[in-house]
Design a protein around this motif. Structure first.
Motif, short mmCIF file in Angstrom:
data_model
loop_
_atom_site.label_atom_id
_atom_site.label_comp_id
_atom_site.label_asym_id
_atom_site.label_seq_id
_atom_site.Cartn_x
_atom_site.Cartn_y
_atom_site.Cartn_z
N SER A 83 -28.95 -64.74 34.96
CA SER A 83 -28.06 -65.71 35.58
C SER A 83 -26.93 -65.05 36.36
N PHE A 84 -26.68 -63.77 36.12
CA PHE A 84 -25.64 -63.05 36.86
C PHE A 84 -26.10 -62.73 38.29
N LYS A 85 -27.43 -62.77 38.50
CA LYS A 85 -27.99 -62.46 39.81
C LYS A 85 -28.65 -63.68 40.47
N ASN A 86 -29.20 -64.55 39.65
CA ASN A 86 -29.95 -65.71 40.14
C ASN A 86 -29.01 -66.90 40.32
N LEU A 87 -28.88 -67.37 41.55
CA LEU A 87 -27.96 -68.47 41.83
C LEU A 87 -28.38 -69.77 41.18
N LYS A 88 -29.70 -69.97 41.00
CA LYS A 88 -30.19 -71.20 40.38
C LYS A 88 -29.82 -71.26 38.90
N LEU A 89 -29.71 -70.09 38.28
CA LEU A 89 -29.36 -70.03 36.86
C LEU A 89 -27.86 -69.94 36.62
N LYS A 90 -27.12 -69.65 37.69
CA LYS A 90 -25.68 -69.45 37.57
C LYS A 90 -24.95 -70.61 36.88
N PRO A 91 -25.27 -71.88 37.20
CA PRO A 91 -24.56 -72.98 36.55
C PRO A 91 -24.77 -73.05 35.04
N TYR A 92 -25.83 -72.41 34.55
CA TYR A 92 -26.15 -72.45 33.12
C TYR A 92 -25.75 -71.16 32.39
N GLN A 93 -25.05 -70.31 33.10
CA GLN A 93 -24.72 -68.99 32.55
C GLN A 93 -23.95 -69.08 31.24
N TRP A 94 -22.94 -69.94 31.20
CA TRP A 94 -22.13 -70.05 29.99
C TRP A 94 -22.95 -70.59 28.83
N PHE A 160 -27.37 -77.28 19.24
CA PHE A 160 -26.83 -78.63 19.12
C PHE A 160 -25.46 -78.71 19.78
N PHE A 161 -24.63 -77.72 19.53
CA PHE A 161 -23.30 -77.70 20.11
C PHE A 161 -23.34 -77.42 21.61
N VAL A 162 -24.28 -76.60 22.03
CA VAL A 162 -24.39 -76.25 23.45
C VAL A 162 -24.76 -77.46 24.29
N PHE A 163 -25.68 -78.29 23.80
CA PHE A 163 -26.23 -79.36 24.63
C PHE A 163 -25.79 -80.77 24.22
N VAL A 213 -16.16 -74.20 14.49
CA VAL A 213 -14.92 -73.51 14.89
C VAL A 213 -15.06 -72.94 16.30
N MET A 214 -16.19 -72.32 16.60
CA MET A 214 -16.40 -71.74 17.93
C MET A 214 -16.45 -72.84 19.00
N TYR A 215 -17.05 -73.96 18.64
CA TYR A 215 -17.13 -75.06 19.60
C TYR A 215 -15.74 -75.62 19.89
N LYS A 216 -14.90 -75.70 18.88
CA LYS A 216 -13.55 -76.17 19.07
C LYS A 216 -12.78 -75.29 20.06
N ILE A 217 -13.09 -74.00 20.04
CA ILE A 217 -12.40 -73.05 20.92
C ILE A 217 -12.96 -73.10 22.33
N PHE A 218 -14.28 -73.24 22.47
CA PHE A 218 -14.93 -73.07 23.77
C PHE A 218 -15.55 -74.33 24.35
N TYR A 219 -15.29 -75.51 23.79
CA TYR A 219 -16.02 -76.71 24.22
C TYR A 219 -15.84 -77.02 25.71
N LYS A 220 -14.68 -76.68 26.27
CA LYS A 220 -14.46 -76.98 27.70
C LYS A 220 -15.42 -76.19 28.59
N LYS A 221 -15.82 -75.01 28.14
CA LYS A 221 -16.75 -74.19 28.90
C LYS A 221 -18.15 -74.78 28.91
N LEU A 222 -18.44 -75.64 27.94
CA LEU A 222 -19.79 -76.21 27.81
C LEU A 222 -19.90 -77.61 28.40
N SER A 223 -18.81 -78.08 28.97
CA SER A 223 -18.82 -79.44 29.53
C SER A 223 -19.51 -79.48 30.89
#
Length: 223
Positions: A83-94, A160-163, A213-223
């Protein structure tokens, strides 16, 4: 709106984890009556575990299933790197990066707890007597709690938390697979004498708590 939803989600699941903590602590003590009841069918009259080297439990449940899960995470890692090179995968990198690293870290947390645990494995705690066997709960060769093998299956709940906000059906599929595989993999180890039921239930609790706990910290990145 996302912030409010996240707070409600975190509060509800924190409350659930608190209740489950009390249930596990008071109802499922390690080596307690429930543990001994559920492990009893897998012990012979001499305190040995006949299924310890069972081919299916060793080669399929302990090795193959774990290797399949590892293979899945290898694919996730490769997609994340691509995903660091492929633009189609870039939106899903996080999402791919989060799925890989948080899953791996959740099993690492279980591994760290296990390495410092004084609890021994059931197959190391039985001592034969003239007529039967007894449990030796003073066994010193610990490092058997929580269940490391079960953590591989439970780690899939990270999906589950990612999606959960972007693809609810996919999220619940990960939740189902994570809980099911974690429990089944742990049950197979219990049949071999490697773990008590409580070991595996605590493993699921630790993995889910770490993810929350991790989701609480990073949930904005997964929105």
């Amino acid at each position: 709106m996302l912030y409010t939803d996240s707070n409600k989600f975190f509060f509800r699941n924190s409350l659930l984890l608190a209740v489950l903590f009390l249930v596990l602590w008071f109802v499922f003590p390690v080596g307690g009556a429930i543990d001994l009841h559920f492990i009893q069918p897998w012990i012979d009259t001499n305190g040995k575990f006949p299924l310890k080297n069972n081919w299916f439990l060793v080669e399929i449940n302990h090795k193959l299933v774990k290797h399949i899960i590892i293979g899945f995470y290898v694919i996730v890692l490769l997609v994340w790197l691509a995903s660091f090179k492929n633009l189609k995968l870039k939106p899903y990198q996080w999402r791919f990066g989060y799925l890989f690293w948080i899953s791996i870290l959740s099993t690492a947390v279980v591994g760290i707890l296990k390495s410092h645990s004084a609890h021994a494995c059931p197959w190391s705690m039985t001592e034969p007597t003239a007529l039967s066997y007894v449990w030796n709960f003073s066994a010193t060769n610990g490092h058997c709690f929580p269940g490391g093998h079960a953590s591989s299956g439970f780690s899939l709940v990270t999906g589950f938390f990612v999606f959960r906000t972007s693809k609810p059906k996919t999220a619940y599929l990960f939740l189902f697979l994570g809980l099911s595989l974690g429990f089944l993999m742990g049950w197979g180890q219990m049949m071999r004498g490697a773990h008590f039921l409580s070991h595996n239930l605590w493993t699921g609790w630790v993995v889910f708590a770490f993810n929350l706990v991790m989701y609480k910290i990073f949930y904005k990145k997964l929105s």
